[in-house]
Scaffold this motif. Structure first.
Motif, mmCIF file in Angstrom:
data_model
loop_
_atom_site.group_PDB
_atom_site.id
_atom_site.type_symbol
_atom_site.label_atom_id
_atom_site.label_comp_id
_atom_site.label_asym_id
_atom_site.label_seq_id
_atom_site.Cartn_x
_atom_site.Cartn_y
_atom_site.Cartn_z
ATOM 1 N N THR A 292 0.837 -1.207 0.000
ATOM 2 C CA THR A 292 0.000 0.000 0.000
ATOM 3 C C THR A 292 0.871 1.257 0.000
ATOM 4 O O THR A 292 0.671 2.172 -0.806
ATOM 5 C CB THR A 292 -0.916 0.026 1.240
ATOM 6 N N ILE A 293 1.834 1.303 0.915
ATOM 7 C CA ILE A 293 2.692 2.479 1.042
ATOM 8 C C ILE A 293 3.574 2.640 -0.187
ATOM 9 O O ILE A 293 3.791 3.756 -0.676
ATOM 10 C CB ILE A 293 3.545 2.383 2.324
ATOM 11 N N THR A 294 4.084 1.531 -0.722
ATOM 12 C CA THR A 294 4.908 1.580 -1.935
ATOM 13 C C THR A 294 4.119 2.204 -3.081
ATOM 14 O O THR A 294 4.620 3.064 -3.817
ATOM 15 C CB THR A 294 5.370 0.166 -2.323
ATOM 16 N N ALA A 309 5.941 11.951 -0.663
ATOM 17 C CA ALA A 309 6.581 10.648 -0.889
ATOM 18 C C ALA A 309 7.562 10.351 0.237
ATOM 19 O O ALA A 309 7.585 9.247 0.799
ATOM 20 C CB ALA A 309 7.293 10.632 -2.235
ATOM 21 N N ARG A 310 8.372 11.343 0.604
ATOM 22 C CA ARG A 310 9.339 11.158 1.688
ATOM 23 C C ARG A 310 8.630 10.963 3.026
ATOM 24 O O ARG A 310 9.046 10.139 3.853
ATOM 25 C CB ARG A 310 10.268 12.366 1.748
ATOM 26 N N ASP A 314 9.112 7.800 5.439
ATOM 27 C CA ASP A 314 9.600 7.926 6.812
ATOM 28 C C ASP A 314 8.631 7.337 7.830
ATOM 29 O O ASP A 314 9.041 6.975 8.944
ATOM 30 C CB ASP A 314 9.863 9.401 7.143
ATOM 31 N N GLU A 315 7.349 7.246 7.466
ATOM 32 C CA GLU A 315 6.342 6.697 8.380
ATOM 33 C C GLU A 315 6.330 5.171 8.409
ATOM 34 O O GLU A 315 5.628 4.566 9.225
ATOM 35 C CB GLU A 315 4.950 7.199 7.980
ATOM 36 N N ILE A 316 7.083 4.539 7.526
ATOM 37 C CA ILE A 316 7.047 3.068 7.426
ATOM 38 C C ILE A 316 7.372 2.391 8.763
ATOM 39 O O ILE A 316 6.624 1.502 9.217
ATOM 40 C CB ILE A 316 7.979 2.579 6.301
ATOM 41 N N VAL A 327 10.173 -0.563 -1.972
ATOM 42 C CA VAL A 327 9.742 0.746 -1.481
ATOM 43 C C VAL A 327 10.845 1.786 -1.693
ATOM 44 O O VAL A 327 10.576 2.960 -1.967
ATOM 45 C CB VAL A 327 9.297 0.659 -0.002
ATOM 46 N N TYR A 328 12.105 1.367 -1.592
ATOM 47 C CA TYR A 328 13.205 2.284 -1.923
ATOM 48 C C TYR A 328 13.145 2.669 -3.404
ATOM 49 O O TYR A 328 13.378 3.831 -3.766
ATOM 50 C CB TYR A 328 14.557 1.644 -1.601
#
Length: 515
Positions: A292-294, A309-310, A314-316, A327-328
């Motif tokens: 989801t985050i990716t 995006a950052r 950072d919330e991951i 994700v990177y």
């Protein structure tokens, strides 16, 4: 750089996050990073032997018996060899011979993964008769190797290359003749639907669903497969309409459902709608996944919102998730889209510090960014670093690099890339050969263009009609009739066992006089 980045790590029994990359999961065990240097060396040796073996002049199995002692034929070894043969675009019949050698000489029980890899190689080259023969042999000798994944590989390629009716007939043949004794149910029905959705054949998928859902009771995965198919067709409206139909039918949306809808919005640049769905997920206690985050980070990149995006990146850790290469890559893509190459390079350094491995997508993104920001010199610098790491990129990155090199008067680097791949045991894709031969011939380097084309034919792969005609013209101009005749003989011999597809060379036309 969205849901599909991590899809290759998922279990095939779960719904894949990107249909276009559906079957890449079949090769997840081919990553050699966890193998010993000695095993890697043996794999490289066998790959070269298989690819360099004269084909179809001599049988392959006696050579394998000479250079591959049965004790090294572990399942992991065989799976890695077959994965490399797939990635190297090796001839499918050679891969089949290697698999049969493994069946007859290995001291280990054959693995489903090795069978699935072989099946994928054959069907990708449209050797459907050979693929059916192999499935029938496995049914007789090792029925436990017949899995949903092998069914999916076969049906997806039939749906791609053959007709709607052929795919249905194949499904029936599997039920009646191959998977004998197995009662087909919802899981098998899902595989059939997935085959059509993989090819974005949503009219056909919907037709099969309406025709057969009374026999095979659909579940949430069934609906997610269809939802994903509509998403891959690029129609957000169709996605939302089917989503509401799914809810009306009584199916409860899960994380995969939300991920598909978020991806659909993000791909269309509707990042705000993606964030809205993220909030909705959290409100209904459907916790977001790393996929989801990716997807959202990639969506932020599409709308050039690197700040968001950052922030999402950072919330991951706060979400009790662990960042991975995928994700990177999504954040790298966002930075490159915003032309912030310095931050992208710093992020690559961070990956290295945290021992998060680069993959082909990492390099692909950075090559694009380097070309846009620093031109050909930036690409060359990154290329040399990649080679120093002994990293072999995937096909689309190879083709992109070959295009960059040959169109920027660096055909020397194009030839260097070609030789690097061949030394690693790969047979580069036909598009890469087209670009390289064009670049070489336009600079009068016809001998090198001839040598590269001959290498492809020697490895049991076709060259394109365009490449042959270009070589024909230049060889006739320089009086190299013998070389042209040699290419002709190799093409004819290959046609006896591997009929050409549209666009492949068929040889010298009757009107051409080479005498």
């Amino acid at each position: 750089m969205t849901l599909w980045i991590r899809q290759k790590r998922s279990n095939h029994t779960q719904l894949p996050q990107k249909l276009a990359s559906l079957l890449t999961v079949a090769f997840k065990s081919s990553n050699q990073s966890n193998l010993s240097s000695e095993t890697n060396s043996e794999i490289n040796k066998i790959i070269r032997i298989i690819n360099d073996h004269p084909f179809p002049d001599q049988p392959l199995q006696p050579t394998l018996l000479q250079y591959t002692p049965p004790p090294i034929l572990s399942n992991n070894f065989v799976e890695n060899v077959l994965g490399r043969l797939f990635a190297a675009h090796s001839n499918g019949l050679k891969a089949l011979e290697f698999f049969k050698f493994y069946l007859h000489h290995s001291q280990f029980r054959p693995s489903p993964d090795a069978f699935e890899k072989t099946l994928h190689i054959l069907t990708r080259m449209r050797y459907f008769d050979k693929a059916w023969e192999l499935m029938e042999e496995i049914h007789q000798r090792h029925p436990s190797l017949l899995t949903l994944k092998s069914m999916s590989i076969m049906l997806s390629k039939i749906a791609k290359f053959q007709s709607f009716e052929d795919t249905l007939e194949a499904f029936q043949k599997m039920e009646n003749d191959i998977f004998v004794g197995r009662k087909f149910g919802t899981d098998e029905f899902n595989v059939l639907l997935q085959a059509y959705c993989t090819q974005r054949q949503m009219k056909e998928a919907r037709s099969v669903f309406l025709k057969m859902h009374s026999r095979f009771l659909p579940n949430t995965k069934t609906m997610n497969i269809l939802l994903l198919g509509f998403k891959e067709s690029g129609n957000v409206t169709a996605v939302e309409l089917f989503y509401h139909e799914m809810v009306r039918r009584g199916f409860k949306p899960n994380r995969i459902t939300y991920n598909i809808r978020i991806d659909a919005y993000c791909k269309k640049g509707c990042f705000g709608d993606g964030l809205r769905l993220l909030e909705e997920m959290e409100q209904v206690n459907c916790l977001p996944t790393l996929e989801t985050i990716t997807t959202l980070i990639h969506g932020a990149g599409i709308v050039r919102n690197t700040t968001k995006a950052r922030q999402l990146f950072d919330e991951i850790p706060l979400r009790n998730l662990h960042p991975d290469t995928g994700v990177y890559n999504a954040l790298l893509s966002s930075l490159v889209r915003s032309k912030d190459l310095n931050s992208a390079v710093a992020l690559m350094d961070e990956m290295e510090e945290k021992r998060i491995k680069y993959d082909s997508m990492t390099y692909h993104i950075m090559f694009l960014g380097s070309m846009r920001s620093n031109g050909i010199e930036g690409v060359c610098e990154l290329y040399h670093k990649m080679v120093e790491r002994n990293f072999v990129p995937q096909t689309r990155t190879v083709v992109m690099l070959m295009k960059i090199f040959c169109e920027n008067i660096r055909v020397d680097l194009g030839l260097n890339l070609w030789n690097y791949l061949v030394e690693k045991g790969y047979c580069p894709h036909g598009h890469a050969l087209d670009l390289l031969v064009t670049g070489l011939c336009s600079r009068g380097r016809v001998q090198e263009a001839f040598d590269c084309s001959k290498q492809v034919l020697e490895r049991g792969r076709h060259i394109s009609e365009a490449v042959f005609r270009m070589l024909e013209r230049f060889l006739l101009q320089t009086g190299e009739v013998n070389k042209l005749s040699k290419l002709q003989r190799m093409i004819e011999k290959l046609h006896d066992i591997l009929p050409p597809s549209i666009g492949h060379a068929v040889g010298i036309t009757a009107s051409t006089d080479i005498h």
